[in-house]
Design a protein around this motif. Structure first.
Motif: not given
Length: 427
Positions: A256-257, A259, A262, A264-265
């Motif tokens: 997540a970090a 990606a 947003w 995709d996060k």
């Protein structure tokens, strides 16, 4: 009134009797590989950790359920009615199917459930291998029962019955059972569920009844020509119980970090396990899963394995003492006792990985257990410890401390294979 506490008081000794029987049967049949000491210790330790965490997190399950049943349900069903219990068990089992399916198809739920699947062996200790983080979200799936008026005491017992039923299906010593396999979750059905073979992935979610899988298209029969291979498609490669609970959360957080978008996060947490944003997968590739990979089994001497088994047995006794004592303790003392036990599980895991630094941590642990009880006359909330118990702890843990230099100095510890670093905590 039947209570979960009464049920567990009978169930826990039964678990260990059945584990001993399964172990003996497996050896008699020439299936010694069914059990490995380090794997069994890790599974039982994770079950113990789950119970310890549960002491402090009941509000997330029973507490929320009780509040919803009391304040939001339009009616209360009678707790003394047989049909309430029977229909409640059926509804619970259906909701368990939904929860279990979501736990395999939504990454954030898988992050908690993965603990149960990490073992590369399949035996009754695997059944006790439970998550320590399930309390965060699991309760959401059972709110329909609260809103429909099932009393909290009925829900608590039904939930335990459904869970206890699933204990016996975690075995390779029971074959196919004919008509029973077509209706109920059975050892054969559940072996397929735990397998990482392509044909078995995301199948057989039922808790008691397998008919839910037949109704919703997720059933598959165990195929004798394709024996189940157990574990996960991202092998844990560690005996660290804390990392076992954290590994998938950490992997999701990193993706997540990394990606860029947003969207995709967020999707990292909500998509099926294994899904990764294209940009993240390109920059941080992961090796393809190899079903023939070697099982994680760092080389240790028989003496060190025996030492770890003895210490785990003692830690297990302390854990049972904690579970019985915790409701009477002030929360700071209960927390201190819990942290002591978790520290012990962590250290034993490190010893089983062959980490030399674990010798020093183990020395601190056993010396404290040897000296503090007799010197102070106390033990985590027990104000007046029987002197005989203090002497016994001094002898047992004192000899344990004396054995450590011998175990470490005679080459009994071996460095873990390079792959074990995958299981180390980051940083």
């Amino acid at each position: 009134m039947i209570t979960p506490e009464r049920i567990m008081a009978w169930a826990i000794p039964g678990f260990f009797v059945l584990i001993a029987i399964e172990f003996a049967v497996a050896r008699w049949r020439g299936r010694g590989a069914t059990y490995r000491g380090n794997d069994a210790i890790n599974s039982l330790g994770l079950g113990m950790l789950s119970q310890i965490v549960g002491i402090f997190t009941k509000v997330f399950g029973i507490g929320v359920y009780a509040w919803c049943a009391r304040h939001l349900a339009p009616w209360q069903l009678p707790a003394d009615s047989a049909w309430v219990w029977i229909s409640g068990l059926l509804l619970y089992d259906l909701l368990y199917y939904v929860f279990h399916r979501a736990s395999h198809r939504v990454a954030v739920f898988w992050a908690a459930h993965v603990v149960h699947h990490q073992s590369e062996r399949y035996n009754l200790t695997t059944a006790l291998r439970q998550t320590g983080t399930g309390f965060l979200l699991t309760w959401v799936f059972y709110l329909p029962m609260a809103l429909l008026g099932w009393p909290v005491q009925v829900f608590a017992v039904i939930a335990l019955i459904d869970l206890l039923y699933q204990f016996w299906v975690h075995t390779e010593q029971v074959g196919k059972l004919g008509w029973f396999d077509r209706v109920f979750c059975s050892p054969s059905n559940h072996r397929a569920h735990h397998a990482v073979n392509e044909r078995y992935l995301d199948r057989n979610y039922g808790g008691i009844l397998i008919v839910w899988d037949r109704l919703f298209g997720t059933f598959i029969e165990e195929d004798d020509t394709d024996p189940p291979v157990y574990g996960t498609r991202s092998p844990l490669q560690s005996w660290n119980p804390l990392w076992a609970n954290a590994e998938v959360y950490w992997a999701l957080a990193k993706d997540a970090a990394h990606a860029e978008r947003w969207r995709d996060k967020l999707q990292v947490w909500l998509r099926p396990p294994g899904w990764r944003p294209a940009d993240v997968a390109a920059r941080f590739p992961k090796p393809a899963f190899d079903i023939a990979h070697a099982a994680f089994d760092p080389p240790l001497s028989r003496m060190l394995r025996a030492y770890c088994l003895l210490q785990f047995a003692l830690l297990l006794l302390m854990g049972m003492h904690f579970l019985g004592l915790a409701p009477k303790l002030a929360w700071p003392m209960a927390l201190a006792y819990a942290l002591w036990l978790v520290f012990g599980l962590y250290v034993l895991g490190a010893l089983l990985e062959g980490r030399r630094s674990a010798l020093w941590l183990e020395a601190v642990r056993v010396l404290a257990a040897a000296v503090v009880p007799l010197a102070s006359g106390r033990w985590f909330g027990v104000a007046h410890l029987d002197e005989r118990i203090g002497v016994a702890m001094l002898v047992v843990f004192g000899f344990s401390a004396l054995a450590l230099p011998w175990l470490g100095g005679r080459g009994w510890l071996h460095a873990p294979p390079p792959s074990s670093s995958q299981g180390a905590l980051p940083g």
